[in-house]
Write a protein that holds these residues in place. Structure first.
Motif, PDB file in Angstrom:
ATOM      1  N   ARG A 101      45.486  37.581  48.359  1.00 34.34           N
ATOM      2  CA  ARG A 101      45.625  37.804  46.921  1.00 34.34           C
ATOM      3  C   ARG A 101      45.278  39.245  46.567  1.00 34.34           C
ATOM      4  O   ARG A 101      44.250  39.770  46.978  1.00 34.34           O
ATOM      5  N   LEU A 108      44.422  38.919  39.008  1.00 33.52           N
ATOM      6  CA  LEU A 108      45.387  38.990  40.099  1.00 33.52           C
ATOM      7  C   LEU A 108      46.664  39.710  39.681  1.00 33.52           C
ATOM      8  O   LEU A 108      47.163  39.505  38.582  1.00 33.52           O
ATOM      9  N   GLU A 121      50.309  37.795  45.084  1.00 34.27           N
ATOM     10  CA  GLU A 121      49.790  37.393  46.386  1.00 34.27           C
ATOM     11  C   GLU A 121      50.883  37.497  47.447  1.00 34.27           C
ATOM     12  O   GLU A 121      52.072  37.427  47.149  1.00 34.27           O
ATOM     13  N   PRO A 143      51.288  34.438  41.828  1.00 39.17           N
ATOM     14  CA  PRO A 143      50.349  33.492  42.429  1.00 39.17           C
ATOM     15  C   PRO A 143      50.618  32.047  42.008  1.00 39.17           C
ATOM     16  O   PRO A 143      50.999  31.789  40.875  1.00 39.17           O
ATOM     17  N   VAL A 182      46.363  28.957  41.308  1.00 35.03           N
ATOM     18  CA  VAL A 182      45.217  29.853  41.250  1.00 35.03           C
ATOM     19  C   VAL A 182      44.239  29.329  40.197  1.00 35.03           C
ATOM     20  O   VAL A 182      44.658  28.977  39.095  1.00 35.03           O
TER      21      VAL A 182
END
Length: 176
Positions: free
Chosen positions: A161, A146, A149, A135, A138
């Motif tokens: 995501r 997470l 993504e 990611p 973020v």
């Protein structure tokens, strides 16, 4: 009738022996959904116990608990805590519960189950995990939860995501 060969094969004299090939899906099955701020997320289907749509009055508010928790829900005799996933992830926009049904994604790890209330469920989709990227840009409130993504549109900065439901379940934020 059972002894008739055409009955056993499913073909009659008037049917051509054409077979339709089923395409095998690419990737893994995921549930796509939106939180109140309009951000789209996905969870792996293997981590989802079930998806519920209870009326808001079935979610019983509990006093003196984290403001992230909307209350509890009775799911076939089991008490399940329901949380506003968007606010948990740092959104300032609370979930609108003034509607006929609230979308709740029940996730489970070992003996712990939690209902994640979301704004809108898009549906199930096969997504290729090989296309997941680290990611970018973020918020710190989302980063620990997470896995990566998918980039949907680089020009419009649209991302899907992928959340880690076990990190959400085991988070210390619930104690706050």
């Amino acid at each position: 009738m059972v002894g008739i060969p055409d009955f056993l094969t499913g073909r009659g004299h008037d049917q051509a022996p054409e077979f339709q090939e089923l395409e095998s899906p690419e990737g893994e099955l995921h549930l796509r959904f939106y939180v109140s701020s309009g951000t789209e997320f996905a969870l792996p289907a293997t981590g989802i116990k079930e998806v519920l749509s209870p009326p808001p009055d079935r979610i019983t508010p509990i006093p003196n608990v984290s403001p992230l928790l909307l209350g509890t829900l009775n799911v076939r005799g089991r008490v399940v805590w329901v949380a506003d996933l968007g606010q948990f992830l740092g959104d300032s926009v609370p979930l609108n519960t003034d509607r006929p049904e609230v979308s709740v994604i029940a996730v489970e790890d070992q003996d712990l189950m939690l209902g994640l209330a979301v704004d809108r469920i898009v549906g199930m989709e096969w997504l290729d995990l090989d296309e997941v990227q680290m990611p970018q840009n973020v918020p710190d409130s989302v980063a620990p939860f997470l896995r990566g993504e998918w980039i949907l549109d680089t020009l419009a900065s649209k991302y899907l995501r992928l959340l880690d439901q076990i990190a959400i379940l085991r988070s210390a934020r619930w104690a706050a």
